[in-house]
Design an enzyme around this catalytic site. Structure first.
Site, short mmCIF file in Angstrom:
data_model
loop_
_atom_site.label_atom_id
_atom_site.label_comp_id
_atom_site.label_asym_id
_atom_site.label_seq_id
_atom_site.Cartn_x
_atom_site.Cartn_y
_atom_site.Cartn_z
N HIS A 44 -7.63 8.41 0.85
CA HIS A 44 -7.55 7.46 1.96
C HIS A 44 -8.49 7.79 3.12
O HIS A 44 -8.09 7.76 4.28
CB HIS A 44 -6.09 7.39 2.46
CG HIS A 44 -5.75 6.10 3.15
ND1 HIS A 44 -5.94 5.90 4.51
CD2 HIS A 44 -5.24 4.93 2.67
CE1 HIS A 44 -5.55 4.69 4.84
NE2 HIS A 44 -5.13 4.07 3.75
N ASP A 57 0.85 -1.20 0.00
CA ASP A 57 0.00 0.00 0.00
C ASP A 57 0.88 1.25 0.00
O ASP A 57 1.91 1.29 0.69
CB ASP A 57 -0.91 0.04 1.23
CG ASP A 57 -2.08 -0.93 1.11
OD1 ASP A 57 -2.12 -1.70 0.11
OD2 ASP A 57 -2.95 -0.93 2.01
N HIS A 88 3.78 -2.18 3.32
CA HIS A 88 3.67 -0.74 3.02
C HIS A 88 4.98 -0.20 2.44
O HIS A 88 6.08 -0.66 2.79
CB HIS A 88 3.30 0.05 4.27
CG HIS A 88 1.87 -0.12 4.69
ND1 HIS A 88 1.42 -1.21 5.38
CD2 HIS A 88 0.76 0.66 4.46
CE1 HIS A 88 0.12 -1.11 5.59
NE2 HIS A 88 -0.31 0.03 5.05
N HIS A 94 -6.37 2.51 -4.38
CA HIS A 94 -6.48 2.56 -2.91
C HIS A 94 -7.21 3.83 -2.46
O HIS A 94 -6.98 4.30 -1.35
CB HIS A 94 -5.09 2.47 -2.29
CG HIS A 94 -5.05 2.15 -0.82
ND1 HIS A 94 -5.98 1.33 -0.21
CD2 HIS A 94 -4.19 2.55 0.16
CE1 HIS A 94 -5.69 1.23 1.07
NE2 HIS A 94 -4.62 1.95 1.33
#
Length: 318
Positions: free
Chosen positions: A185, A130, A279, A181
């Site tokens: 966010h 991510d 990540h 994504h």
């Protein structure tokens, strides 16, 4: 001697005559003086008329005398110049509405799901990363994946893609899969459907502008989802992908995590079709990039266990 009468008479006549002469002379002098007093004094040259200073508005003319007063010049009315018409801007054509590109297809059997494994994939693992904060770990991650010959999937936010277009290009050029994504966010369960569409489409367009296509894979920020938000994402052409195991590398050393912790968590959840969440960015408190640092060991341990690596394209037959 005694004057005679005749002499006396002559003298008297002479006196009278002298008196008359003097009176006549006095009259002549008086006439001459009076004439000179009524005449204008001689001028040294022609009279010079000084022009009056110009004023901003004309003053009424003094009444004329003499012949000119009998035929005055006619007063001309002021000339009025009409304004020049200015060209008016012509309305241009209405802008065409932006139509999103057609959604990439995914199997109908994946609707309504937030996948935690790759169904029926066999002994393979999908490494996913991510990206929503910074890109501190990206160079080391790409280098390790290249050295090991391992493909991966990268879930990018739109803001990350806008801030790191070069990173998007590097990921795509290396043959890895790019996924969606969200734009900024946020948690999705509190968003109405129109804002969900803005988040998904906004990220899609930003990532495409950076040179990659994120369709048809989506991951909810914070893993926050419910049946409504999953259906909204499906309607936008995306299948929702969660994870099997979170390495917790994002917590950093300040959160009590180490590279060994990362590796042990991945191996502890190892199973056919495992989806690993890692990540790209560094921990904001300590600056550590534990997922990037542990990646080589993670790959070696998975390979030693007899597993291979795939991207999420495995879900759509890629």
């Amino acid at each position: 001697m005694t004057p005679t009468p005749a002499g006396t008479a002559r003298r008297r006549s002479a006196a009278v005559l002298l008196t008359l002469v003097l009176l006549a002379l006095a009259v002549v002098i008086a006439v001459v003086i009076a004439g000179r007093a009524g005449s204008p004094p001689p001028s040294a040259g022609p009279a010079v008329i000084s022009p009056e200073p110009a004023t901003t508005s004309p003053s009424p003319a003094a009444p004329a005398t003499g012949p000119a007063a009998e035929s005055p010049e006619p007063v001309q009315p002021p000339v009025v110049v009409p304004p020049i018409p200015q060209p008016q801007p012509q309305p241009g054509p209405e802008p065409e509405p932006i139509t999103p590109p057609p959604s990439a297809p995914f199997p109908p059997s994946l609707r309504g799901q937030d996948l935690t494994v790759l169904p029926g994939a066999g002994n393979v693992v999908a490494l996913t990363f991510d990206a929503g904060a910074n890109a501190e770990g990206l160079p080391k991650i790409l280098s390790t994946l290249s050295t090991k010959g391992v493909p991966a999937t990268f879930f990018l936010t739109g803001t990350w893609a806008a801030s790191n277009p070069g990173g998007v290009g590097q990921i795509a050029a290396a043959g890895h899969r790019v996924a969606n994504h969200s734009l900024t966010h946020p948690g999705f369960t509190g968003l109405p459907d129109p804002l969900i569409a803005d988040q998904v489409r906004g990220a899609e367009q930003t990532i495409q502008a950076a040179g990659a296509d994120p369709r048809p894979f989506f991951r909810f920020p914070f893993g926050e989802r419910d049946a409504r938000t999953i259906a909204a994402v499906n309607d936008l052409g995306y299948v929702s992908v969660r994870w099997t195991v979170d390495t917790l590398g994002w917590k950093g050393t300040s959160g009590g995590i180490s590279t060994q912790t990362v590796t042990d968590r991945v191996l502890g959840g190892l199973q056919p079709g495992e989806i690993v969440l890692m990540h790209i960015g560094s921990n904001p408190d300590d600056g550590s990039t534990l997922d990037a640092d542990a990646l080589a060991q993670v790959i070696d341990r998975i390979s030693s266990a007899g597993y291979g690596f795939v991207t999420l394209d495995q879900l759509v037959g890629g």
